[in-house]
Motif scaffolding. Structure first.
Motif, mmCIF file in Angstrom:
data_model
loop_
_atom_site.group_PDB
_atom_site.id
_atom_site.type_symbol
_atom_site.label_atom_id
_atom_site.label_comp_id
_atom_site.label_asym_id
_atom_site.label_seq_id
_atom_site.Cartn_x
_atom_site.Cartn_y
_atom_site.Cartn_z
ATOM 1 N N GLY A 33 2.962 -10.734 -11.165
ATOM 2 C CA GLY A 33 1.784 -9.540 -10.836
ATOM 3 C C GLY A 33 2.186 -9.203 -9.535
ATOM 4 O O GLY A 33 3.054 -9.559 -8.510
ATOM 5 N N ILE A 34 1.530 -7.690 -9.527
ATOM 6 C CA ILE A 34 1.293 -7.306 -7.826
ATOM 7 C C ILE A 34 0.085 -7.220 -7.335
ATOM 8 O O ILE A 34 -0.805 -6.895 -8.262
ATOM 9 N N MET A 35 -0.298 -7.787 -6.174
ATOM 10 C CA MET A 35 -1.448 -7.907 -5.672
ATOM 11 C C MET A 35 -1.787 -6.750 -4.424
ATOM 12 O O MET A 35 -0.528 -6.859 -3.654
ATOM 13 N N ILE A 36 -2.530 -5.972 -4.605
ATOM 14 C CA ILE A 36 -2.627 -5.128 -3.516
ATOM 15 C C ILE A 36 -3.920 -5.129 -2.783
ATOM 16 O O ILE A 36 -5.143 -5.357 -3.519
ATOM 17 N N VAL A 37 -3.850 -5.567 -1.414
ATOM 18 C CA VAL A 37 -5.003 -5.860 -0.563
ATOM 19 C C VAL A 37 -5.022 -5.039 0.511
ATOM 20 O O VAL A 37 -4.105 -4.666 1.039
ATOM 21 N N GLY A 38 -6.294 -4.871 0.617
ATOM 22 C CA GLY A 38 -6.678 -3.676 1.992
ATOM 23 C C GLY A 38 -6.629 -4.561 3.123
ATOM 24 O O GLY A 38 -6.579 -5.753 3.133
ATOM 25 N N SER A 39 -6.814 -3.830 4.253
ATOM 26 C CA SER A 39 -7.116 -4.630 5.547
ATOM 27 C C SER A 39 -8.536 -4.179 5.950
ATOM 28 O O SER A 39 -8.938 -3.059 6.491
ATOM 29 N N GLY A 64 6.409 -18.835 -5.556
ATOM 30 C CA GLY A 64 6.551 -18.208 -4.386
ATOM 31 C C GLY A 64 5.930 -16.781 -4.384
ATOM 32 O O GLY A 64 5.408 -16.272 -5.333
ATOM 33 N N ALA A 65 6.194 -16.240 -3.193
ATOM 34 C CA ALA A 65 5.452 -14.894 -3.010
ATOM 35 C C ALA A 65 6.397 -14.170 -2.099
ATOM 36 O O ALA A 65 6.816 -14.684 -1.004
ATOM 37 N N VAL A 66 6.372 -12.984 -2.484
ATOM 38 C CA VAL A 66 6.997 -11.923 -1.271
ATOM 39 C C VAL A 66 5.719 -10.895 -0.945
ATOM 40 O O VAL A 66 5.188 -10.225 -1.763
ATOM 41 N N PHE A 67 5.638 -10.890 0.454
ATOM 42 C CA PHE A 67 4.644 -10.060 0.772
ATOM 43 C C PHE A 67 5.223 -8.905 1.590
ATOM 44 O O PHE A 67 6.276 -9.024 2.287
ATOM 45 N N SER A 68 4.538 -7.783 1.473
ATOM 46 C CA SER A 68 4.985 -6.485 1.986
ATOM 47 C C SER A 68 3.826 -5.856 2.913
ATOM 48 O O SER A 68 2.780 -5.678 2.318
ATOM 49 N N CYS A 69 3.880 -5.414 4.152
ATOM 50 C CA CYS A 69 3.138 -4.939 4.789
ATOM 51 C C CYS A 69 3.350 -3.549 5.295
ATOM 52 O O CYS A 69 4.260 -3.299 6.135
ATOM 53 N N ASN A 70 2.451 -2.458 5.031
ATOM 54 C CA ASN A 70 3.089 -1.089 5.298
ATOM 55 C C ASN A 70 1.803 -0.780 6.512
ATOM 56 O O ASN A 70 0.831 -0.320 6.495
ATOM 57 N N GLY A 71 2.612 -1.119 7.660
ATOM 58 C CA GLY A 71 1.524 -0.983 8.997
ATOM 59 C C GLY A 71 1.752 -2.125 9.992
ATOM 60 O O GLY A 71 2.509 -2.993 9.724
ATOM 61 N N ILE A 72 1.458 -1.972 11.339
ATOM 62 C CA ILE A 72 1.330 -2.856 12.217
ATOM 63 C C ILE A 72 0.123 -2.879 12.892
ATOM 64 O O ILE A 72 -0.736 -2.090 12.836
ATOM 65 N N ILE A 91 2.656 -22.557 -1.625
ATOM 66 C CA ILE A 91 3.401 -21.613 -2.053
ATOM 67 C C ILE A 91 4.241 -20.966 -0.982
ATOM 68 O O ILE A 91 3.699 -20.263 0.186
ATOM 69 N N PRO A 92 5.543 -21.214 -1.134
ATOM 70 C CA PRO A 92 6.349 -20.410 -0.196
ATOM 71 C C PRO A 92 6.328 -18.959 -0.062
ATOM 72 O O PRO A 92 6.152 -18.370 -1.160
ATOM 73 N N VAL A 93 6.286 -18.329 1.084
ATOM 74 C CA VAL A 93 6.161 -16.878 1.253
ATOM 75 C C VAL A 93 7.327 -16.222 2.380
ATOM 76 O O VAL A 93 7.455 -17.052 3.144
ATOM 77 N N VAL A 94 7.788 -15.203 1.698
ATOM 78 C CA VAL A 94 8.750 -14.440 2.597
ATOM 79 C C VAL A 94 8.053 -13.044 2.598
ATOM 80 O O VAL A 94 7.402 -12.485 1.544
ATOM 81 N N ALA A 95 7.721 -12.557 4.074
ATOM 82 C CA ALA A 95 6.954 -11.592 4.172
ATOM 83 C C ALA A 95 7.801 -10.352 5.006
ATOM 84 O O ALA A 95 8.629 -10.749 5.882
#
Length: 162
Positions: A33-39, A64-72, A91-95
């Motif tokens: 799945g795809i999880m969308i999380v706000g800040s 495992g999970a791949v995280f992507s963040c659009n912002g800094i 759970i291994p993460v690549v971000a």
């Protein structure tokens, strides 16, 4: 800092997200799945949000999970806590992020070696530099392939230990 023009992920990018395409096409990966999380604004809400990410991944029995963040900047506070929440649960993460982990405002022991970052398309620019071209600094197919390869390595390493 924050989210500028070049870091905005457009609707077209979401419809053709290279990360989703690469993960869903790989025969060794079962995309759950795809999880969308706000800040969130409040610090306690950031921790709550991060814990929910970790618990959700645990409930999905994700390998495992791949995280992507659009912002800094502020976005990296809950992003770093989400990485920690997942990694604490095994759970291994690549971000993916526009800037490397050592530039995050928040640090934890799970950040070391977790992040792969992408740069602006202008090779003379520094990682994390803002440009004025819409969506110029979003995840590419190459970034997605790197993230998938890193995730597979982390999962294999965990399986050898365990």
């Amino acid at each position: 800092m924050g989210l500028g023009t070049s870091m905005k992920e457009t609707t077209l990018h979401y419809y053709r997200d290279p990360l989703v395409e690469i993960l869903s096409e790989d025969e060794e990966v079962n995309l759950r799945g795809i999880m969308i999380v706000g800040s969130p604004d409040k610090n306690e809400d950031k921790y709550l949000s991060a814990e929910r990410v970790g618990v959700s991944l645990e409930c999905m029995r994700a390998d495992g999970a791949v995280f992507s963040c659009n912002g800094i900047g502020n976005n990296h506070v809950d992003y770093a806590h989400s990485i920690e929440a997942a990694e604490k649960r095994g759970i291994p993460v690549v971000a993916l992020s526009l800037c490397p982990a050592e530039d995050f405002v928040v640090q934890n022991k799970y950040m070391d070696g977790v992040l792969c970052f992408y740069k602006t398309s202008d090779k003379a620019s520094q990682a994390g530099d803002e440009t004025t071209v819409l969506a110029e600094n979003t995840v590419t197919e190459t970034d997605a392939r790197k993230a998938l390869a890193m995730l597979k390595l982390k999962i294999r390493k965990r399986e050898k230990k365990g």
